[in-house]
Design an enzyme around this catalytic site. Structure first.
Site, PDB file in Angstrom:
ATOM      1  N   CYS A 159       5.499  20.150  -7.237  1.00 44.61           N
ATOM      2  CA  CYS A 159       6.653  19.578  -7.940  1.00 44.61           C
ATOM      3  C   CYS A 159       7.401  20.694  -8.686  1.00 44.61           C
ATOM      4  CB  CYS A 159       6.126  18.551  -8.932  1.00 44.61           C
ATOM      5  SG  CYS A 159       7.383  17.723  -9.915  1.00 44.61           S
ATOM      6  N   HIS A 185       0.811  -1.221   0.000  1.00 40.22           N
ATOM      7  CA  HIS A 185       0.000   0.000   0.000  1.00 40.22           C
ATOM      8  C   HIS A 185       0.842   1.268   0.000  1.00 40.22           C
ATOM      9  CE1 HIS A 185      -3.590  -2.481   1.753  1.00 40.22           C
ATOM     10  NE2 HIS A 185      -3.352  -2.725   0.479  1.00 40.22           N
TER      11      HIS A 185
HETATM   12  P1  OAD Z   1      -7.290  -3.398  10.309  1.00 43.07           P
HETATM   13  O1  OAD Z   1      -7.494  -2.201  11.172  1.00 43.07           O
HETATM   14  O2  OAD Z   1      -8.374  -3.780   9.377  1.00 43.07           O
HETATM   15  O3  OAD Z   1      -6.989  -4.673  11.217  1.00 43.07           O
HETATM   16  C1  OAD Z   1      -6.031  -4.605  12.228  1.00 43.07           C
HETATM   17  C2  OAD Z   1      -5.945  -5.975  12.888  1.00 43.07           C
HETATM   18  O4  OAD Z   1      -4.897  -5.923  13.839  1.00 43.07           O
HETATM   19  C3  OAD Z   1      -7.219  -6.401  13.632  1.00 43.07           C
HETATM   20  O5  OAD Z   1      -7.580  -7.704  13.229  1.00 43.07           O
HETATM   21  C4  OAD Z   1      -6.790  -6.383  15.107  1.00 43.07           C
HETATM   22  O6  OAD Z   1      -7.402  -7.413  15.859  1.00 43.07           O
HETATM   23  C5  OAD Z   1      -5.311  -6.643  14.990  1.00 43.07           C
HETATM   24  N1  OAD Z   1      -4.495  -6.137  16.108  1.00 43.07           N
HETATM   25  C6  OAD Z   1      -4.748  -5.117  16.961  1.00 43.07           C
HETATM   26  N2  OAD Z   1      -3.736  -4.987  17.842  1.00 43.07           N
HETATM   27  C7  OAD Z   1      -2.828  -5.943  17.545  1.00 43.07           C
HETATM   28  C8  OAD Z   1      -1.562  -6.320  18.092  1.00 43.07           C
HETATM   29  N3  OAD Z   1      -1.017  -5.681  19.125  1.00 43.07           N
HETATM   30  N4  OAD Z   1      -0.900  -7.361  17.515  1.00 43.07           N
HETATM   31  C9  OAD Z   1      -1.426  -8.018  16.458  1.00 43.07           C
HETATM   32  N5  OAD Z   1      -2.614  -7.699  15.913  1.00 43.07           N
HETATM   33  C10 OAD Z   1      -3.306  -6.680  16.435  1.00 43.07           C
HETATM   34  O7  OAD Z   1      -5.909  -3.176   9.535  1.00 43.07           O
HETATM   35  P2  OAD Z   1      -5.379  -3.900   8.203  1.00 43.07           P
HETATM   36  O8  OAD Z   1      -5.781  -5.318   8.173  1.00 43.07           O
HETATM   37  O9  OAD Z   1      -3.937  -3.564   8.107  1.00 43.07           O
HETATM   38  O10 OAD Z   1      -5.526   0.232   3.393  1.00 43.07           O
HETATM   39  O11 OAD Z   1      -6.169  -3.107   7.105  1.00 43.07           O
HETATM   40  C11 OAD Z   1      -5.868  -3.338   5.752  1.00 43.07           C
HETATM   41  C12 OAD Z   1      -5.952  -2.059   4.975  1.00 43.07           C
HETATM   42  O12 OAD Z   1      -7.206  -1.411   5.249  1.00 43.07           O
HETATM   43  C13 OAD Z   1      -4.928  -0.999   5.347  1.00 43.07           C
HETATM   44  O13 OAD Z   1      -3.680  -1.199   4.725  1.00 43.07           O
HETATM   45  C14 OAD Z   1      -5.582   0.259   4.843  1.00 43.07           C
HETATM   46  C15 OAD Z   1      -6.985   0.029   5.343  1.00 43.07           C
HETATM   47  O14 OAD Z   1      -7.994   0.655   4.606  1.00 43.07           O
HETATM   48  C16 OAD Z   1      -5.399   1.367   2.710  1.00 43.07           C
HETATM   49  O15 OAD Z   1      -5.341   2.461   3.248  1.00 43.07           O
HETATM   50  C17 OAD Z   1      -5.317   1.154   1.244  1.00 43.07           C
END
Ligand code: OAD
Length: 253
Positions: free
Chosen positions: A152, A123
């Protein structure tokens, strides 16, 4: 499937001892213990802000100042926090296997700062920017009271080098990530809700190609059912003992 509150299984250590190739997919949760907010947890960014006003190209064209204000705020947070034990444990994995690939959805640069040499950034990366007219890349752009929208040399508007909703992922990044998932003997899905595709399909691909697939997350996700093992806990707590045990076994092997 083995579900355990932060205790890894012997099957995982055996799979890691026998693995030539390991791949890790991370999401916002891996940075949570550093103080960077996730997106979909109860205090997550998408619970407070609207992605359609901040994270797509039309929003940028409508109100570049607002979009820059938001990204600049996130950039300042990312720069002010430090990698946590989860980032460092992942960085250590690189030296423990013949092949290691880190695939991240995070834009906060914390994996690189923890020592991972070549993360695949699906991303983008919030520290970089590029011109929407000539595509020139910038490692650093300053946003100030006087210059709220960076420009730019060619006069075009500069935007953050992140993937917004409705945009394609960098082709090379998703191809390399898919190949790493297919090649992996062990695949970790760490701190991601598994809600956003195509990243969310990587653990399933790895499993289909024969990898031992492990999720590290304090809770269950929509892709937990694809795992061989779910380690329920924060990544900064779950990962370091696995790496320590692995190093101990490798030394005595
Ligand atoms: P999410 O916010 O959807 O999910 C975060 C996950 O991390 C959840 O399942 C939590 O349970 C878990 N979590 C929280 N604390 C944690 C810890 N200490 N250790 C391990 N896990 C933990 O975030 P992403 O899955 O990264 O995209 O979301 C994917 C994409 O959605 C992001 O890259 C972003 C967003 O829209 C864009 O901006 C394009």
């Amino acid at each position: 499937m083995n579900d355990s509150a932060s205790m890894y299984s012997e099957a995982l250590i055996t799979a890691l001892m026998n693995a030539d190739s390991v791949a890790v997919l991370t999401g916002a949760g891996v940075s949570a213990e550093s103080g960077v907010k996730t997106f979909r947890d109860p205090d997550g960014l998408w619970m407070k802000f609207k992605p359609e006003e901040l994270a797509n190209f039309d929003a940028f064209m409508r109100n570049p100042e607002l979009v820059w204000e938001w990204y600049n705020h996130r950039k300042e947070i990312a720069a002010s926090v430090k990698p946590n034990p989860g980032h460092y444990a992942i960085a250590e994995m690189e030296s423990l296997f013949k092949e290691f690939t880190l695939i991240t959805q995070n834009v906060d640069d914390l994996h690189r700062r923890a020592g991972t040499s070549n993360p695949i950034e699906l991303h983008g990366n919030i520290t970089r920017s590029f011109c929407i007219d000539c595509n020139k890349f910038y490692d650093k752009v300053e946003v100030s009271e006087q210059q709220k929208i960076p420009k730019c040399d060619c006069g075009g508007m500069i935007r953050p080098d992140v993937v917004w909703f409705g945009e394609m992922l960098p082709m090379n990044a998703i191809q390399t990530a898919t190949a790493a998932a297919q090649d992996a003997d062990v695949f970790f899905s760490i701190g991601t809700s598994g809600e956003v595709y195509p990243a969310a399909q990587l653990p399933g691909i790895a499993r289909q190609y024969g990898a031992y697939v492990v999720e590290v997350n304090p809770g269950k996700t929509s892709i937990s059912f694809q795992m061989n093992e779910c380690l329920l806990g924060p990544s900064g707590v779950v990962l370091p003992p696995i790496i320590e045990e692995l190093k101990r076994r490798k030394l005595s092997a």
